[in-house]
Design an enzyme around this catalytic site. Structure first.
Site, PDB file in Angstrom:
ATOM      1  N   LYS A  30       1.192  -1.607  -0.285  1.00  0.00           N
ATOM      2  CA  LYS A  30      -0.148  -0.138  -0.289  1.00  0.00           C
ATOM      3  C   LYS A  30       1.019   1.311   0.072  1.00  0.00           C
ATOM      4  O   LYS A  30       0.394   2.534  -0.519  1.00  0.00           O
ATOM      5  CB  LYS A  30      -0.867  -0.269   1.532  1.00  0.00           C
ATOM      6  CG  LYS A  30      -1.962  -0.788   1.597  1.00  0.00           C
ATOM      7  CD  LYS A  30      -2.835  -0.745   0.395  1.00  0.00           C
ATOM      8  CE  LYS A  30      -4.004  -1.869  -0.047  1.00  0.00           C
ATOM      9  NZ  LYS A  30      -5.550  -1.361  -0.405  1.00  0.00           N
ATOM     10  N   THR A  36      -8.295   9.100   4.371  1.00  0.00           N
ATOM     11  CA  THR A  36      -8.869   7.386   3.503  1.00  0.00           C
ATOM     12  C   THR A  36      -9.688   7.821   4.464  1.00  0.00           C
ATOM     13  O   THR A  36      -9.672   7.464   5.824  1.00  0.00           O
ATOM     14  CB  THR A  36      -8.140   7.919   3.596  1.00  0.00           C
ATOM     15  OG1 THR A  36      -8.091   6.355   2.119  1.00  0.00           O
ATOM     16  CG2 THR A  36      -7.250   6.881   4.521  1.00  0.00           C
ATOM     17  N   SER A  63      -8.825  -0.629   6.606  1.00  0.00           N
ATOM     18  CA  SER A  63      -9.006  -1.457   6.914  1.00  0.00           C
ATOM     19  C   SER A  63      -7.755  -1.970   8.580  1.00  0.00           C
ATOM     20  O   SER A  63      -7.603  -2.038   9.178  1.00  0.00           O
ATOM     21  CB  SER A  63      -8.976  -2.998   6.839  1.00  0.00           C
ATOM     22  OG  SER A  63      -8.194  -3.529   5.883  1.00  0.00           O
ATOM     23  N   GLY A 109     -10.468  -4.634  -3.040  1.00  0.00           N
ATOM     24  CA  GLY A 109     -11.098  -3.851  -3.788  1.00  0.00           C
ATOM     25  C   GLY A 109     -10.469  -3.474  -5.568  1.00  0.00           C
ATOM     26  O   GLY A 109     -10.697  -3.159  -6.017  1.00  0.00           O
ATOM     27  N   GLY A 110      -9.121  -4.165  -4.967  1.00  0.00           N
ATOM     28  CA  GLY A 110      -8.415  -4.568  -6.939  1.00  0.00           C
ATOM     29  C   GLY A 110      -7.810  -2.920  -6.955  1.00  0.00           C
ATOM     30  O   GLY A 110      -6.836  -3.197  -8.492  1.00  0.00           O
ATOM     31  N   GLY A 111      -7.054  -2.350  -6.539  1.00  0.00           N
ATOM     32  CA  GLY A 111      -6.162  -1.582  -6.368  1.00  0.00           C
ATOM     33  C   GLY A 111      -4.793  -1.826  -6.520  1.00  0.00           C
ATOM     34  O   GLY A 111      -4.570  -1.748  -7.888  1.00  0.00           O
ATOM     35  N   GLU A 141      -8.226 -14.607  -4.408  1.00  0.00           N
ATOM     36  CA  GLU A 141      -9.687 -14.213  -3.324  1.00  0.00           C
ATOM     37  C   GLU A 141     -10.319 -15.434  -1.858  1.00  0.00           C
ATOM     38  O   GLU A 141     -10.732 -16.165  -2.802  1.00  0.00           O
ATOM     39  CB  GLU A 141     -10.971 -13.142  -4.357  1.00  0.00           C
ATOM     40  CG  GLU A 141     -12.048 -12.794  -3.742  1.00  0.00           C
ATOM     41  CD  GLU A 141     -12.512 -12.411  -4.639  1.00  0.00           C
ATOM     42  OE1 GLU A 141     -12.672 -10.599  -4.341  1.00  0.00           O
ATOM     43  OE2 GLU A 141     -13.683 -12.893  -5.236  1.00  0.00           O
ATOM     44  N   ALA A 176     -15.380 -13.795   0.252  1.00  0.00           N
ATOM     45  CA  ALA A 176     -15.627 -12.699   0.044  1.00  0.00           C
ATOM     46  C   ALA A 176     -15.117 -12.480  -1.353  1.00  0.00           C
ATOM     47  O   ALA A 176     -14.351 -11.356  -2.139  1.00  0.00           O
ATOM     48  CB  ALA A 176     -14.815 -11.882   0.684  1.00  0.00           C
ATOM     49  N   ASP A 202     -16.934 -11.137  -4.204  1.00  0.00           N
ATOM     50  CA  ASP A 202     -17.079 -10.273  -5.227  1.00  0.00           C
ATOM     51  C   ASP A 202     -17.114 -10.069  -6.694  1.00  0.00           C
ATOM     52  O   ASP A 202     -17.264 -10.068  -7.523  1.00  0.00           O
ATOM     53  CB  ASP A 202     -17.694  -8.931  -4.783  1.00  0.00           C
ATOM     54  CG  ASP A 202     -16.478  -8.189  -4.416  1.00  0.00           C
ATOM     55  OD1 ASP A 202     -15.740  -7.415  -4.357  1.00  0.00           O
ATOM     56  OD2 ASP A 202     -16.042  -8.964  -3.394  1.00  0.00           O
TER      57      ASP A 202
END
Length: 256
Positions: free
Chosen positions: A54, A74, A77, A179-181, A203, A207, A209
């Site tokens: 990150k 921002t 988590s 989230g896909g970043g 994934e 979860a 999605d």
């Protein structure tokens, strides 16, 4: 699904610029082989500044801000929270971070230790994006979204450029999906550089999605809290930009 390679190539210069911008502030993590299988190569971003990839996206986004920016806000988590807190401290501006209640206390403590103001009361994984917009409007701070932000995506892609340089014979790359970043940045960098390499998302089944979004071709959301210890990938859905990269432009080959 056919990959839109022109779309990927249109982002490559931004990722290369991001690599130059963040280089003084992040670590070039190594490509490590394993005893399990010599064909398996790992990119251990756990050795990265603040303990995760990150830092790349956070530093790129914060360092691109114009002089006079009053601060950044921002939601996270914990991993993006720490990264933005450190980047903001480096840039000399305040940071306001929304962290869901019940998040990892070590990550919360580390975020505060980097000098950020942390708000957790009333923040959940389900409402954090809504609360983030409210916090940005009330504070006047610049919103650095944890994944649905081109500057963040381009910053995350710098890890892929390192990996491609250090391990040029890769056939497939498996990348975690929240989230896909990260996977968006990596997919853009990989497909623009060597489209023969397969990009595979990974994934938690609890979860799923992004898996369902990939299968259906439409953006899917979790309908309840994700029952997984992998707190960094409990995100309710892919971001709009991330869906555009991975599904809309076909830059993710598969997801498991």
């Amino acid at each position: 699904m056919n990959a839109n390679l022109d779309f990927a190539r249109s982002h490559l210069a931004e990722i290369e610029d991001a690599a130059e911008r963040v280089r003084p502030h992040v670590r070039h993590t190594p490509a490590l082989t394993t005893d399990l299988d010599q064909r398996l190569v790992l990119k251990p971003e756990c050795f990265q500044v603040t303990g995760s990839f990150k830092a790349r996206g956070a530093f790129n986004a914060v360092l691109k801000l114009p002089p006079g920016t009053p601060g950044v806000v921002t939601a996270s988590s914990g991993n993006h929270a720490q990264a933005v807190a450190l980047a903001a401290r480096t840039a000399g501006i305040p940071a306001l971070i929304l962290i869901p209640e019940g998040a990892n206390p070590a990550k919360v403590a580390a975020t505060r230790a980097f000098g950020a103001e942390v708000v957790s009361e009333g923040i959940t994984f389900a409402n954090r994006d809504e609360k983030l917009v409210e916090a940005a409007e009330s504070s006047g701070y610049h919103l650095v979204h944890p994944y649905d932000d081109w500057d963040v995506i381009h910053g995350q892609g710098t890890g892929a450029l390192e990996f491609l340089a250090d391990a040029p014979d890769l056939a497939s790359v498996a990348i975690p999906v929240g989230g896909g970043g990260q996977i968006s940045g990596w997919a853009l960098a990989i497909k623009a550089t060597n489209p023969a390499i397969r990009v595979i998302g990974v994934e938690p089944a609890a979860a799923d999605d992004a898996f369902r979004s990939f299968q259906s071709g439409t953006l899917q959301r979790l309908t309840g809290p994700a029952n997984t210890i992998a707190d960094g990938v409990k995100t309710i859905s892919l971001g709009a930009k991330n869906f555009e990269v991975l599904v809309g432009n076909g830059l993710m080959d598969d997801i498991v």
